[in-house]
Design an enzyme around this catalytic site. Structure first.
Site, mmCIF file in Angstrom:
data_model
loop_
_atom_site.group_PDB
_atom_site.id
_atom_site.type_symbol
_atom_site.label_atom_id
_atom_site.label_comp_id
_atom_site.label_asym_id
_atom_site.label_seq_id
_atom_site.Cartn_x
_atom_site.Cartn_y
_atom_site.Cartn_z
ATOM 1 N N ASP A 53 -6.709 4.396 -4.815
ATOM 2 C CA ASP A 53 -7.453 4.306 -3.552
ATOM 3 C C ASP A 53 -8.059 5.697 -3.364
ATOM 4 O O ASP A 53 -8.217 6.435 -4.351
ATOM 5 C CB ASP A 53 -6.512 3.919 -2.388
ATOM 6 N N LYS A 65 0.863 -1.185 0.000
ATOM 7 C CA LYS A 65 0.000 0.000 0.000
ATOM 8 C C LYS A 65 0.893 1.226 0.000
ATOM 9 O O LYS A 65 2.048 1.155 0.437
ATOM 10 C CB LYS A 65 -0.886 0.012 1.245
HETATM 11 P P1 NDP Z 1 -12.899 8.409 -3.082
HETATM 12 O O1 NDP Z 1 -11.828 9.364 -2.817
HETATM 13 O O2 NDP Z 1 -13.391 8.196 -4.463
HETATM 14 O O3 NDP Z 1 -14.180 8.752 -2.160
HETATM 15 C C1 NDP Z 1 -14.165 8.793 -0.779
HETATM 16 C C2 NDP Z 1 -15.522 9.324 -0.336
HETATM 17 O O4 NDP Z 1 -15.653 9.222 1.074
HETATM 18 C C3 NDP Z 1 -15.679 10.786 -0.678
HETATM 19 O O5 NDP Z 1 -17.028 10.995 -0.992
HETATM 20 C C4 NDP Z 1 -15.298 11.464 0.636
HETATM 21 O O6 NDP Z 1 -15.825 12.753 0.797
HETATM 22 C C5 NDP Z 1 -15.958 10.516 1.593
HETATM 23 N N1 NDP Z 1 -15.446 10.653 2.941
HETATM 24 C C6 NDP Z 1 -14.175 10.763 3.374
HETATM 25 N N2 NDP Z 1 -14.137 10.834 4.706
HETATM 26 C C7 NDP Z 1 -15.415 10.743 5.116
HETATM 27 C C8 NDP Z 1 -16.035 10.739 6.367
HETATM 28 N N3 NDP Z 1 -15.333 10.836 7.493
HETATM 29 N N4 NDP Z 1 -17.389 10.592 6.401
HETATM 30 C C9 NDP Z 1 -18.118 10.498 5.283
HETATM 31 N N5 NDP Z 1 -17.575 10.513 4.062
HETATM 32 C C10 NDP Z 1 -16.254 10.638 3.985
HETATM 33 O O7 NDP Z 1 -12.439 7.031 -2.432
HETATM 34 P P2 NDP Z 1 -12.897 5.560 -2.781
HETATM 35 O O8 NDP Z 1 -14.352 5.532 -3.039
HETATM 36 O O9 NDP Z 1 -11.960 5.039 -3.779
HETATM 37 O O10 NDP Z 1 -12.559 4.821 -1.408
HETATM 38 C C11 NDP Z 1 -13.466 4.771 -0.309
HETATM 39 C C12 NDP Z 1 -13.045 3.667 0.636
HETATM 40 O O11 NDP Z 1 -13.029 2.427 -0.061
HETATM 41 C C13 NDP Z 1 -11.663 3.808 1.267
HETATM 42 O O12 NDP Z 1 -11.666 3.248 2.558
HETATM 43 C C14 NDP Z 1 -10.797 2.965 0.366
HETATM 44 O O13 NDP Z 1 -9.643 2.501 1.031
HETATM 45 C C15 NDP Z 1 -11.750 1.832 0.075
HETATM 46 N N6 NDP Z 1 -11.421 1.088 -1.122
HETATM 47 C C16 NDP Z 1 -11.310 1.716 -2.333
HETATM 48 C C17 NDP Z 1 -11.020 0.992 -3.440
HETATM 49 C C18 NDP Z 1 -10.983 1.600 -4.801
HETATM 50 O O14 NDP Z 1 -10.758 0.896 -5.758
HETATM 51 N N7 NDP Z 1 -11.202 2.873 -4.991
HETATM 52 C C19 NDP Z 1 -10.730 -0.456 -3.349
HETATM 53 C C20 NDP Z 1 -10.944 -1.032 -2.038
HETATM 54 C C21 NDP Z 1 -11.246 -0.247 -0.979
HETATM 55 P P3 NDP Z 1 -14.922 14.064 0.550
HETATM 56 O O15 NDP Z 1 -14.984 14.277 -0.930
HETATM 57 O O16 NDP Z 1 -15.610 15.101 1.351
HETATM 58 O O17 NDP Z 1 -13.536 13.766 1.059
#
Ligand code: NDP
Length: 449
Positions: free
Chosen positions: A168, A128
């Site tokens: 990520d 990672k």
């Molecule tokens: P993105 O950056 O695309 O989106 C993250 C989202 O979560 C944004 O909408 C962000 O809002 C929101 N967010 C962040 N912090 C908080 C909080 N405290 N409460 C509510 N919403 C919050 O990330 P991903 O969708 O790619 O990733 C999301 C999760 O999934 C992570 O834990 C990541 O590790 C996991 N993941 C992702 C993968 C991938 O392929 N993308 C694969 C496997 C796991 P804001 O815009 O305000 O920051």
């Protein structure tokens, strides 16, 4: 606490050596607690110092990332890559760009990734990386310069047979493109060194959708088998509104669920009539806007400031897809009190240990992240295969394979939970099933004296 003395000793060492790294310690502790029975049965683990090795990354790289903003000002961020375990394949795991990134966060994610990748059944080790750079509010040119500087250092540590990063939080198609361009510029090689690439330069169809879709396939399979039920007709709350949340919403809706809420780090929207995903995609994907803009397009929906209130919305199924530790004990209790029966994790470690205890004590079907969100790394593995074969599979082919992998992950975790006397505890099952394969490979490969 641990009953087994060896586990006690290993955890005490990890705690002393990684003092203050709360996320990493939380992840290690959860896994070690699941291994009690296994360790009793396998004295060779202690004899070979297996768990001590398992909890210590093979390599941890930290580096300076200087970059220049549009006004000509110099900034310095910190870059990381942890190459945690390569017993079953090259290191594989995403890059995260977020101000909260530090050594503890990267190590917890890398540690979890080892087990997750093992569970997919594909030959991938765990790694990672990322940086405390905040892409929010930066221009495309600033993001590009940051990515180029980051890759200028990272490129010497990675390679198609060594370590293959992906996206990520904060790293999507745009960032992968800039990172790949810089790798190619510096190494003069067109190889599958990153996954999540664009379709014109070696990317895989269905990669963008894979985590969200895979989460729903896993949830559906678990509900079918453990509750004789399905997502059809269920009210679903999903947190976040990024890549994972958006495609989880799309697949849940296709499977007949009513998704009523989404959030970002500022607040959440509640639309009891069902989230209009085209509106969300326009805001988040086309304009990189905020989720509160949804209520301007859909005035019947409501927006609330603060993100934790989302768990007070009554639902049958909760899919946390935002970030680590976003559901605490109070959030879990609110979910249970309002009738939630299923929590499957799209984000990595979104539930605190106290929240998990609430699920388990109340018979909630709990699908832990390392099993439920393994979709993307599975498709990353398929992207690596396509790159090696110089072939491109159709969306349907990749999606079919993804469905098969997610079903297998559920069954492997369920079977392992039964084997170790905790039938239906998918957290224990996923940890044990993922660990066994890595442990066998580590034992077989010996120790370098
Ligand atoms: P993105 O950056 O695309 O989106 C993250 C989202 O979560 C944004 O909408 C962000 O809002 C929101 N967010 C962040 N912090 C908080 C909080 N405290 N409460 C509510 N919403 C919050 O990330 P991903 O969708 O790619 O990733 C999301 C999760 O999934 C992570 O834990 C990541 O590790 C996991 N993941 C992702 C993968 C991938 O392929 N993308 C694969 C496997 C796991 P804001 O815009 O305000 O920051």
């Amino acid at each position: 606490m641990f009953k087994n003395e060896y586990l006690q000793k290993v955890y005490a060492e990890v705690e002393a050596r990684n003092a203050g790294e709360v996320e990493f310690l939380q992840a290690v502790r959860e896994v070690l607690e699941s291994l009690e029975m296994l360790v009793e049965k396998h004295p060779e683990y202690e004899k070979n110092g297996l768990l001590e090795r398992f909890c210590e990354p093979e390599r941890f790289i930290q580096f300076r990332v200087p970059w220049v903003d549009d006004a000509g000002k110099v900034h310095v961020n910190r870059g990381f890559r942890v190459q945690f375990n390569s017993a079953i394949g090259p290191y594989k795991g995403g890059l995260r760009l977020h101000p909260s990134v530090n050594a503890s966060v990267i190590k917890f994610l890398g540690f979890e990734q080892v087990l997750k990748n093992s569970l997919t059944g594909l030959p991938m080790g765990g790694g990672k990386g990322g940086s405390d750079f905040d892409p929010k509010g930066k221009s495309d040119a600033e993001v590009m310069r940051f990515c180029q500087s980051f890759m200028t250092e990272l490129q010497r540590h990675i390679g198609q047979f060594t370590d293959v990063p992906a996206g990520d939080i904060g790293v999507g198609g745009r960032e992968i493109g800039y990172l790949y361009g810089q790798y190619k510029r510096m190494r003069n090689e067109f190889v599958g060194v990153l996954t999540g690439k664009g379709l014109t330069y070696g990317g895989s169809l269905a990669r963008t959708e894979a985590t969200g879709y895979g989460l729903c396939y896993f949830t559906e399979e678990a509900m079918n088998n453990m509750m004789n039920d399905s997502l059809k007709g269920k009210t679903v709350v999903i947190s976040g509104s990024g890549n994972v949340a958006i495609y989880a919403t799309q697949k849940a809706q296709q499977l007949g669920a009513n998704v009523v809420a989404l959030s970002d780090s500022s607040g959440y929207i509640h639309d009891p009539d069902g989230i209009k995903l085209d509106v969300v995609m326009e805001i988040k994907l086309s304009r990189r806007g905020r989720i509160k803009e949804y209520v301007e397009a859909v005035p019947t929906a409501r927006y609330c400031e603060g993100c934790s209130g989302i768990w007070t919305i009554p639902c049958d199924v909760a899919l946390p897809c935002a970030t680590q530790n976003e559901i605490d004990e109070a959030g879990a209790k609110a979910l249970v009190a309002n009738g939630c029966k299923v929590v499957c994790e799209g984000a990595n470690m979104p539930s605190t240990p106290e929240a998990i205890n609430v699920y388990l004590a109340n018979g909630v079907l709990y699908g832990p992240a390392k099993a439920a969100n393994a979709g993307v790394v599975s498709v990353s593995g398929l992207e690596m295969s396509q790159n090696s074969l110089r072939l491109s599979w159709t969306f349907e082919e990749v999606d079919q394979r993804l469905q098969g992998i997610m079903r297998d992950i559920f069954h492997n975790a369920y079977h392992a939970s039964k084997e170790c006397g905790a039938e239906g505890n998918l957290m224990v099952g996923a940890n044990v099933a993922g660990f066994l394969k890595v442990a066998d490979a580590m034992l077989a490969q010996g120790i370098a004296y």
